[in-house]
Scaffold this active site. Structure first.
Site, short mmCIF file in Angstrom:
data_model
loop_
_atom_site.label_atom_id
_atom_site.label_comp_id
_atom_site.label_asym_id
_atom_site.label_seq_id
_atom_site.Cartn_x
_atom_site.Cartn_y
_atom_site.Cartn_z
N ALA A 93 40.19 34.24 39.49
CA ALA A 93 39.70 35.03 40.62
C ALA A 93 39.97 36.48 40.27
CB ALA A 93 40.44 34.64 41.90
N SER A 94 38.92 37.28 40.25
CA SER A 94 39.05 38.67 39.82
C SER A 94 39.99 39.45 40.73
CB SER A 94 37.67 39.35 39.81
OG SER A 94 36.78 38.66 38.97
#
Length: 385
Positions: A93-94
Site C-alpha cells: 500500500a503506497s
C-alpha cells in the site's frame, strides 16, 4: 483496536500529509475519513529493512502504527510465495502522501470514468470511488489472490468498484473509454493499449522507472492516439510485473572467460549513481537499456565498484575506486558497447544543459514508440545504444 484510536491515528496522518503537500482539498479529506486505510490492509504486514512480519492479532499497536504511518506498507513478499530465505516486496500500500499527491494530479471529479492499473489492497480504488461516484472505477490486478481480497474489502465497505484480474499493460476495455487512467506500479514504457482506452483530453498518470533509476511521475494528456506530457519528481513504485528484468551481475552478465579492456576516468561513479537523483534521472532517460549495481570491497585494493550492464547482458563495465583518489578511477569494459563512455556522454549532456531536474523533461508517446524531451518536444533527449 477501537474507533477512537484509529481516529487519532488518521487525524495525525492527515496533518502530516497536509504539512508536506499543503492543505488537502475537502473532497480528498472526506475520502480519507470515509475510506479508512486500515480497513484495506491485511492482518499481516512486513515492516523494516528485513521485512519482518507484523501480525495484527499479536502486535495490534505496531500494526496500527504501520497502517497509519506516512510510509509504504508492504502487504506481500516474494509474489505470495514462501517468505523463507531472501525476502523482497512484491505488493504494498503506497505511502499516503504519494497517494493523495497522485489523486490531486489525476484531477478526477464526479462521474469521471477511471481505470486503475494495480489494485493492490483496494484502498486507492476505494478513495477514487468516493471521489468520482459508484460504478465509475475499474481496477486491474495481475495477482488473482490480491484481486479477490481487494474485491472483498471494497464490497464490505459498500464501495461499488469493478476489480478485474488481468495484465495491467492491456488495460481493460469493459468500461472504456475512460476519462482518467492511473497506475500504482511504475512503468519503463507506456503500454499502447492505454492510449486507445482513454478519451481525447483524458489523463494518464503513471510512476516512472528506467533500469538506471526508479524515480518520478509521468502525467500525459491523450489526443488523437498520441499522449504527451511531463515528469515530476519524488516517487518510487514497484515495477509492473510484465516489465521486470531479473538480472544479477555474476549470475547473468560477467563470465570467467571475459577479457575486459582497461582504462581510467576522472568522473566519479558517485556522481552518476549516488545521491543526485536529477543526474540519475537524466542518465536513465538517455541510457534506456542500462542498469547499475554497487559492489563493496569486491577485491583487494578496491573499496567500491560500480557495475554497469545492458539489460540484454551483452555489455558491461566496472568502475573501481581505491578509497583514496578523488579524481582517478579504473575502468574495465567488455562487450560491443563501451558503456562507461556512454555514461560519461550522458552526464556531460546533462551538465551542458544546466543540470535539469525531472520537471524539465517530458515524453511523447505514439503507437510507434515514445520519445523523451527536454523543455519542449522539439528538443529530444539523445538516446544511447
Amino acid at each position: 483496536m477501537n474507533d477512537s484510536s484509529t481516529d487519532i491515528a488518521l487525524r495525525a496522518l492527515l496533518g502530516e500529509v497536509s504539512a508536506g503537500l499543503g492543505d488537502l482539498e475537502p473532497r480528498l479529506v472526506q475520502a480519507a475519513w470515509a475510506v479508512r486505510r486500515h480497513r484495506f490492509l491485511p492482518d499481516r504486514l512486513w515492516i523494516g529493512d528485513g521485512l519482518e512480519p507484523c501480525d495484527r492479532a499479536a502486535s495490534p499497536e505496531a500494526w496500527l502504527r504501520a497502517a497509519y504511518a506516512d510510509e509504504p506498507a508492504v502487504t506481500q513478499v516474494n509474489d505470495g510465495g514462501s517468505p523463507d530465505g531472501e525476502r523482497w516486496p512484491s505488493s504494498s500500500a503506497s505511502a499516503p502522501s504519494i497517494v493523495f499527491r497522485m489523486l490531486r494530479m489525476l484531477d478526477a471529479g464526479p462521474n469521471h470514468r477511471v481505470l486503475e492499473i494495480g489494485t493492490g489492497t483496494g484502498w486507492n480504488a476505494g478513495l477514487l470511488t468516493h471521489v468520482v461516484g459508484p460504478g465509475n472505477v475499474t481496477s486491474v490486478e495481475v495477482d488473482p489472490v490480491l484481486a479477490a481480497e481487494a474485491r472483498g474489502r471494497l464490497r464490505e465497505e459498500g464501495l461499488d468498484a469493478t476489480v478485474v484480474t488481468g495484465d495491467g499493460a492491456e488495460g481493460d476495455t469493459g468500461n472504456a473509454p475512460y476519462d482518467r487512467l492511473v497506475a500504482t506500479c511504475s512503468v519503463r514504457s507506456v503500454p499502447r493499449p492505454w492510449l486507445a482506452q482513454v478519451k481525447p483530453g483524458g489523463v494518464i498518470l503513471a510512476p516512472w522507472e528506467s533500469p538506471w533509476l526508479c524515480f518520478g511521475l509521468l502525467r500525459l494528456i491523450v489526443n488523437g492516439g498520441v499522449a504527451e506530457g511531463s515528469f515530476s519528481p519524488h516517487s518510487a513504485f514497484m515495477l509492473m510485473r510484465g516489465q521486470r528484468t531479473d538480472l544479477r551481475i555474476f549470475r547473468d552478465v560477467v563470465r570467467d572467460d571475459h577479457r575486459p579492456d582497461e582504462s581510467a576516468t576522472t568522473l566519479s561513479p558517485r556522481k552518476v549513481a549516488g545521491s543526485d537523483f536529477d543526474a540519475q534521472f537524466a542518465i536513465g532517460l538517455q541510457l534506456r537499456d542500462v542498469w547499475r549495481a554497487w559492489h563493496e570491497n569486491p577485491v583487494e585494493g578496491v573499496e567500491t565498484r560500480l557495475w554497469v550492464a545492458t539489460t540484454d547482458a551483452t555489455s558491461w563495465a566496472a568502475i573501481d575506486w581505491d578509497g583514496k583518489s578523488e579524481d582517478h578511477f579504473t575502468v574495465w569494459q567488455y562487450g560491443p558497447r563501451r558503456l562507461w563512455n556512454e555514461v560519461e556522454a550522458a552526464y556531460a549532456w546533462w551538465t551542458l544543459h544546466n543540470r535539469p531536474g525531472p520537471d524539465r523533461f517530458g515524453l511523447t508517446v505514439t503507437p510507434e514508440g515514445q520519445t523523451a524531451w527536454l523543455d519542449t518536444s522539439r528538443r529530444p533527449v539523445p538516446a544511447s545504444g
